[in-house]
Structures are given as structure tokens and as C-alpha cells.
Motif scaffolding. Structure first.
Motif, PDB file in Angstrom:
ATOM      1  N   GLY A   4       1.442  -0.702   0.142  1.00 28.24           N
ATOM      2  CA  GLY A   4       0.268  -0.172  -0.041  1.00 28.24           C
ATOM      3  C   GLY A   4       0.786   0.957  -0.108  1.00 28.24           C
ATOM      4  N   PRO A   9      -3.823   3.100   1.271  1.00 25.79           N
ATOM      5  CA  PRO A   9      -4.089   2.268   2.488  1.00 25.79           C
ATOM      6  C   PRO A   9      -4.436   1.459   2.416  1.00 25.79           C
ATOM      7  CG  PRO A   9      -5.629   3.733   2.972  1.00 25.79           C
ATOM      8  CD  PRO A   9      -5.019   4.313   1.523  1.00 25.79           C
ATOM      9  N   TRP A  29      -0.589   1.415   6.544  1.00 24.03           N
ATOM     10  CA  TRP A  29      -0.460   0.635   5.222  1.00 24.03           C
ATOM     11  C   TRP A  29       0.951  -0.256   5.008  1.00 24.03           C
ATOM     12  CZ3 TRP A  29       0.073   6.100   5.362  1.00 24.03           C
ATOM     13  CH2 TRP A  29       0.713   5.988   5.065  1.00 24.03           C
TER      14      TRP A  29
END
Length: 162
Positions: A4, A9, A29
Motif C-alpha cells: 500500500g 492504505p 499501510w
């Protein structure tokens, strides 16, 4: 979890009015860098980062092959004033295996990033699945904070995203 970034995220939340801004999670993330394959990186974005409020714990948690892992930053425990840790295990009496890790935080963006050696978190490989991901921030106060009781003893100050 998949790789991510701030725009994509794995963990998201909205700003809250009933929590201190320095404990208010926006997103989190996981990612890797091709030039550093021995590390897993986690980032946690908060409404603000404040190094003036002591005994903060700003963390990201996950499971890998059924083992609980976490990484994060602690603020306000002496010298150094802040520290980063990552590892695996959860419980009492030597069931936790955490080490000091590298990390950084940016007061202007509210993002803290942890650089976790993969051997400290059971060596996940590219393509492996991280499950039960969540972010958690809390602050310990007074006597309970000095004793080191777990966040479960402090419900007004815990904040979990699942």
C-alpha cells in the motif's frame, strides 16, 4: 495485506472528535522496497504527531502464519525520548520477541514509518499474506502507566481499527 501507500492504505479511518488528535488514526499501510528486500515497512498516519505527550504507543498489528506481529513507536520513556520496536508474539513471561528497529516520523504529514527486519517478524516472503491487520494507539497515564499494564486496562484511551 498488499503493498500500500498513503493514497491506497490497507487500513483506513476517519477523523474522530472523541479522541486526542495525536492518537487519532487516519490510515496505515504495509510496503516493501525493491532495494531493501530484507525489510518490511509499515506506515501509520495520524491526525497529528506530538512528541510532547508522554507514554504514547502508536502501533500497527498483523498476523503472519497465525503469529501475532507488531511494529510501532513509543514516545516519552526517557532517553531516547522516542523509540521504535518490531517483532512477534503477545502475552506474558517471555512470549514476546521484540527488538529495536529503525523508524522515522514527520510532524508535518503526521506519518510515522517503521523499517522492520524480516527475520524479526518470522521472515515473510513476497506474496505471503498478512491477516487480521489493525492499527492501535493508546496512552498510559498515572500509576497504571508506570506499572506497564496492557492497554486493555485503559479503555478510554484505546483506539482500534479492524
Amino acid at each position: 495485506a498488499i503493498a500500500g501507500d498513503e493514497q491506497n492504505p490497507e487500513i483506513q479511518d476517519t477523523s474522530e472528535d472523541d479522541v486526542f488528535p495525536y492518537l487519532d488514526i487516519i490510515s496505515a499501510w504495509f510496503f516493501e522496497k525493491s532495494d531493501e528486500p530484507g525489510y518490511l515497512f509499515t506506515s501509520l498516519k495520524l491526525a497529528e504527531i506530538s512528541s510532547y505527550h508522554f507514554k504514547q504507543h502508536l502501533t500497527i498489528h498483523w498476523e503472519y502464519n497465525g503469529i501475532e506481529c507488531a511494529a510501532g513507536m513509543d514516545i516519552g520513556y526517557g532517553t531516547p525520548w522516542f523509540s521504535f520496536a518490531g517483532g512477534y508474539g503477545h502475552g506474558w513471561w517471555f512470549q514476546e520477541h521484540y527488538i529495536n528497529i529503525s523508524g522515522e516520523y514527520d510532524l508535518s504529514t503526521g506519518i510515522l514509518t517503521c523499517k522492520i527486519p524480516k527475520e524479526a517478524i518470522k521472515n515473510p516472503k513476497k506474496g505471503d499474506v498478512l491477516t487480521n491487520t489493525y492499527a492501535l494507539t493508546f496512552q498510559r497515564f498515572g500509576f497504571l502507566g508506570r506499572c506497564g499494564f496492557d492497554r486493555l486496562f485503559l479503555p478510554p484511551f484505546k483506539y482500534i481499527i479492524t
